[in-house]
Design a protein around this motif. Structure first.
Motif, PDB file in Angstrom:
ATOM      1  N   UNK A 184       3.350  -7.193  -0.246  1.00 21.25           N
ATOM      2  CA  UNK A 184       3.687  -5.971  -0.970  1.00 21.25           C
ATOM      3  C   UNK A 184       3.385  -4.840  -0.001  1.00 21.25           C
ATOM      4  N   UNK A 185       4.374  -4.001   0.272  1.00 21.39           N
ATOM      5  CA  UNK A 185       4.170  -2.834   1.128  1.00 21.39           C
ATOM      6  C   UNK A 185       4.073  -1.622   0.216  1.00 21.39           C
ATOM      7  N   UNK A 186       3.010  -0.838   0.386  1.00 21.83           N
ATOM      8  CA  UNK A 186       2.819   0.375  -0.404  1.00 21.83           C
ATOM      9  C   UNK A 186       3.158   1.581   0.461  1.00 21.83           C
ATOM     10  N   UNK A 187       4.026   2.447  -0.059  1.00 20.02           N
ATOM     11  CA  UNK A 187       4.454   3.653   0.658  1.00 20.02           C
ATOM     12  C   UNK A 187       4.067   4.868  -0.177  1.00 20.02           C
ATOM     13  N   UNK A 188       2.770   5.214  -0.161  1.00 21.49           N
ATOM     14  CA  UNK A 188       2.312   6.312  -1.008  1.00 21.49           C
ATOM     15  C   UNK A 188       2.645   7.682  -0.427  1.00 21.49           C
ATOM     16  N   UNK A 189       2.673   8.677  -1.336  1.00 15.24           N
ATOM     17  CA  UNK A 189       2.676  10.065  -0.896  1.00 15.24           C
ATOM     18  C   UNK A 189       1.299  10.394  -0.323  1.00 15.24           C
ATOM     19  N   UNK A 190       1.066  11.689  -0.074  1.00 10.66           N
ATOM     20  CA  UNK A 190      -0.253  12.114   0.419  1.00 10.66           C
ATOM     21  C   UNK A 190      -1.284  11.794  -0.641  1.00 10.66           C
ATOM     22  N   UNK A 191      -2.374  11.120  -0.261  1.00 11.41           N
ATOM     23  CA  UNK A 191      -3.346  10.800  -1.298  1.00 11.41           C
ATOM     24  C   UNK A 191      -4.433  11.852  -1.409  1.00 11.41           C
ATOM     25  N   UNK A 192      -4.884  12.014  -2.678  1.00 12.78           N
ATOM     26  CA  UNK A 192      -5.922  12.986  -2.978  1.00 12.78           C
ATOM     27  C   UNK A 192      -6.955  12.336  -3.907  1.00 12.78           C
ATOM     28  N   UNK A 193      -7.930  13.142  -4.335  1.00 13.47           N
ATOM     29  CA  UNK A 193      -9.028  12.613  -5.154  1.00 13.47           C
ATOM     30  C   UNK A 193      -8.809  12.815  -6.646  1.00 13.47           C
ATOM     31  N   UNK A 199       8.318  -3.166   8.716  1.00 12.19           N
ATOM     32  CA  UNK A 199       9.357  -4.154   9.031  1.00 12.19           C
ATOM     33  C   UNK A 199       8.736  -5.472   9.508  1.00 12.19           C
ATOM     34  N   UNK A 200       7.683  -5.380  10.309  1.00 10.92           N
ATOM     35  CA  UNK A 200       6.999  -6.583  10.808  1.00 10.92           C
ATOM     36  C   UNK A 200       6.441  -7.390   9.634  1.00 10.92           C
ATOM     37  N   UNK A 201       5.797  -6.704   8.703  1.00  8.10           N
ATOM     38  CA  UNK A 201       5.230  -7.386   7.532  1.00  8.10           C
ATOM     39  C   UNK A 201       6.343  -7.965   6.665  1.00  8.10           C
ATOM     40  N   UNK A 202       7.399  -7.177   6.463  1.00 11.94           N
ATOM     41  CA  UNK A 202       8.513  -7.592   5.606  1.00 11.94           C
ATOM     42  C   UNK A 202       9.221  -8.838   6.163  1.00 11.94           C
ATOM     43  N   UNK A 203       9.310  -8.930   7.469  1.00 13.31           N
ATOM     44  CA  UNK A 203      10.031 -10.043   8.098  1.00 13.31           C
ATOM     45  C   UNK A 203       9.107 -11.207   8.470  1.00 13.31           C
ATOM     46  N   UNK A 211       4.824  -7.726  -8.021  1.00 13.96           N
ATOM     47  CA  UNK A 211       5.408  -6.956  -6.897  1.00 13.96           C
ATOM     48  C   UNK A 211       5.481  -7.766  -5.617  1.00 13.96           C
ATOM     49  N   UNK A 212       5.792  -9.041  -5.763  1.00  9.51           N
ATOM     50  CA  UNK A 212       5.890  -9.934  -4.616  1.00  9.51           C
ATOM     51  C   UNK A 212       7.132  -9.604  -3.780  1.00  9.51           C
ATOM     52  N   UNK A 213       6.942  -9.513  -2.473  1.00 10.55           N
ATOM     53  CA  UNK A 213       8.035  -9.250  -1.533  1.00 10.55           C
ATOM     54  C   UNK A 213       8.828  -7.995  -1.881  1.00 10.55           C
TER      55      UNK A 213
END
Length: 195
Positions: free
Chosen positions: A138-147, A128-132, A186-188
């Protein structure tokens, strides 16, 4: 044209993966930032700055002359997000890619809709801080990351249901490099990433 990229949190797994992707490539000047950055063996296009993501002075040093800032941190994310945003505004850098987590909008399929788990509340607050912030984010909301070696992933926009669970670091970094190369992409937006 040369692009100046700062990686804040370069010793974390996503920071390391992005560093590997940009290493020794003449199109990028890469500034590595973490508490222990100066212990890193540097490639030809890298420089390292030790510091804390909660220190405005340290951040001001690393952010000078950057075109784009990649942030993948753990710890007090809201505090770090506030300091990074404030420093970017002081220095005059606009483009940020900030890693948060799936679930920060209560968007994961099979979980109560709109409910953010307590453990994810700091991730949501930081996003929210970054968004406002007024920055080009660009905010990335990934799942659990693996290799995994897959270099593409499913992408959802904020407000859409997130159906996956895992995503490869390689897929996340492939997307980040695309944004570095085409910063208007993927701006904003806030993107969910999953396999």
């Amino acid at each position: 044209m040369m692009t100046n990229v700062a990686i804040i949190g370069v010793t974390g797994s996503l920071g390391r993966s992005l560093r590997e992707e940009l290493k020794d490539k003449a199109d990028y000047n890469v500034t590595l930032f973490s508490r222990r950055a100066e212990s890193l063996a540097l490639a030809s296009n890298e420089k390292a700055i030790n510091g804390s993501a909660t220190s405005g002075n340290d951040l001001d040093k690393v952010l000078a002359d950057q075109d784009i800032v990649f942030v993948a941190l753990s710890g007090d994310l809201p505090k770090m997000a506030r300091e990074i945003v404030a420093s970017m505004k002081r220095i005059g850098v606009a483009r940020i890619v900030f890693v948060s987590s799936m679930g920060i909008y209560g968007e994961v399929a099979g979980e109560p809709k709109g409910i953010v788990a307590p453990i994810l509340k700091p991730y949501r607050k930081a996003a929210d801080i970054v968004e406002q912030s007024g920055l080009d984010y660009t905010i990335l909301c990934p799942g659990w990351f693996d290799n995994g070696q897959d270099s593409t992933c499913q992408i959802t926009q904020k407000g859409e249901t997130f159906y996956g669970h895992d995503v490869s670091r390689k897929a996340i970094v492939t997307l980040v490099k695309h944004i570095i190369d085409q910063p208007e992409t993927y701006l904003n937006t806030s993107l969910g990433l999953y396999r």
